[in-house]
Design an enzyme around this catalytic site. Sequence first.
Site, mmCIF file in Angstrom:
data_model
loop_
_atom_site.group_PDB
_atom_site.id
_atom_site.type_symbol
_atom_site.label_atom_id
_atom_site.label_comp_id
_atom_site.label_asym_id
_atom_site.label_seq_id
_atom_site.Cartn_x
_atom_site.Cartn_y
_atom_site.Cartn_z
ATOM 1 N N THR A 42 -6.137 1.980 9.269
ATOM 2 C CA THR A 42 -5.291 3.078 9.766
ATOM 3 C C THR A 42 -6.102 4.086 10.569
ATOM 4 O O THR A 42 -5.633 4.598 11.595
ATOM 5 C CB THR A 42 -4.577 3.780 8.594
ATOM 6 N N ASP B 52 -0.694 -5.014 3.122
ATOM 7 C CA ASP B 52 -1.285 -3.839 3.766
ATOM 8 C C ASP B 52 -0.713 -3.802 5.181
ATOM 9 O O ASP B 52 -1.080 -4.620 6.027
ATOM 10 C CB ASP B 52 -2.812 -3.932 3.808
ATOM 11 N N ILE C 149 -1.013 -1.769 7.728
ATOM 12 C CA ILE C 149 -2.038 -1.519 8.748
ATOM 13 C C ILE C 149 -3.365 -1.345 8.025
ATOM 14 O O ILE C 149 -3.641 -0.284 7.457
ATOM 15 C CB ILE C 149 -1.733 -0.272 9.608
ATOM 16 N N ASP C 150 -4.162 -2.375 8.009
ATOM 17 C CA ASP C 150 -5.516 -2.257 7.460
ATOM 18 C C ASP C 150 -6.413 -1.800 8.599
ATOM 19 O O ASP C 150 -6.641 -2.523 9.563
ATOM 20 C CB ASP C 150 -5.993 -3.602 6.908
ATOM 21 N N GLU D 188 0.820 -1.213 0.000
ATOM 22 C CA GLU D 188 0.000 0.000 0.000
ATOM 23 C C GLU D 188 0.854 1.264 0.000
ATOM 24 O O GLU D 188 0.638 2.170 -0.810
ATOM 25 C CB GLU D 188 -0.926 0.017 1.214
ATOM 26 N N ASP E 276 -6.058 -4.540 0.605
ATOM 27 C CA ASP E 276 -7.043 -4.676 1.677
ATOM 28 C C ASP E 276 -7.646 -6.076 1.727
ATOM 29 O O ASP E 276 -8.034 -6.553 2.795
ATOM 30 C CB ASP E 276 -8.191 -3.674 1.500
#
Length: 295
Positions: free
Chosen positions: A102, A97, A99-100, A77, A227
Amino acid sequence: MAEKSHDPWQSAMDHAVAVARKAGEMVRAALQVKDGCSPVQTKSSAVDLVTETDQEVERLIIQSVKSKFPSHRFIGEESVSSGEPCVLTTAPTWIIDPIDGTTNFVHGYPFVGVCIGFAVNQQVEWGVVYSAIEDKMYTARRGGGAFCNGRPLQVSPQTDVHRAMAATEFGSNRDPDVVDKIFSSLRKVLSLPVHGVRGAGSAALNMCAVASGAVEVYYETGIHVWDVAAASVIVTEAGGVLFDTTGGAVDLMSRRIVAANNKTIATRIIEQLDVYRPERDDHGAPDGAQDGAPQ
């Protein structure tokens, strides 16, 4: 299946689980910092957020993988946000990802996923989603089942949409036409009626909720391949199904997805959705989803 020691994809998956745990430690440590977490920046809009922790976690994962699997490719990402191409080739590719969720992370809302998917020949072979605050490790390998902390996952057996729980998100696009379609779809889903609509604030964790049987269906437009790639195989290996919001086959680059426990529930939800087509992750490639009933 080959023995584990001679199976490069299993070796890659084992490495992903280990590095996801390290990433989760970074996430939890950042949340201990006064005032929440690292400085917040915005990307495509005022509500599309990124933090230094997102960037640090992605660097950790990619550097760790490069040292062990130097020939593998990446779609991350933060790398894509920095200008790297988002192209899924036939080569072994890690889809990351860091930190899915955020926005959840920024606000201390406890649903944050570290997501690592792995595709070969443009097919996701395995996925790892680590819910860092909950300490839940979701894993799945194509043909090998889906698990949470080592326990098998199975989707809900429910076929009556009126007894179903749905999940969705509102995304970061605040264009009035898009917002109208989001709320029009939500109104129609609620009016079926379903038991309720929930949202964890993380596409991956919503999909893991489908895989675990907590909700029957999750739908969203505007998500990205990073994601949903890892969680996609977790859903299917738990017995679930994936479709495009048009009703056709899912295309992870299209930024549209419906993940459900079965075709019956998926079809009823898809019938309620006002479809719109955001720009693809691979920018201008042909749209792989076909209109029509789920197959």
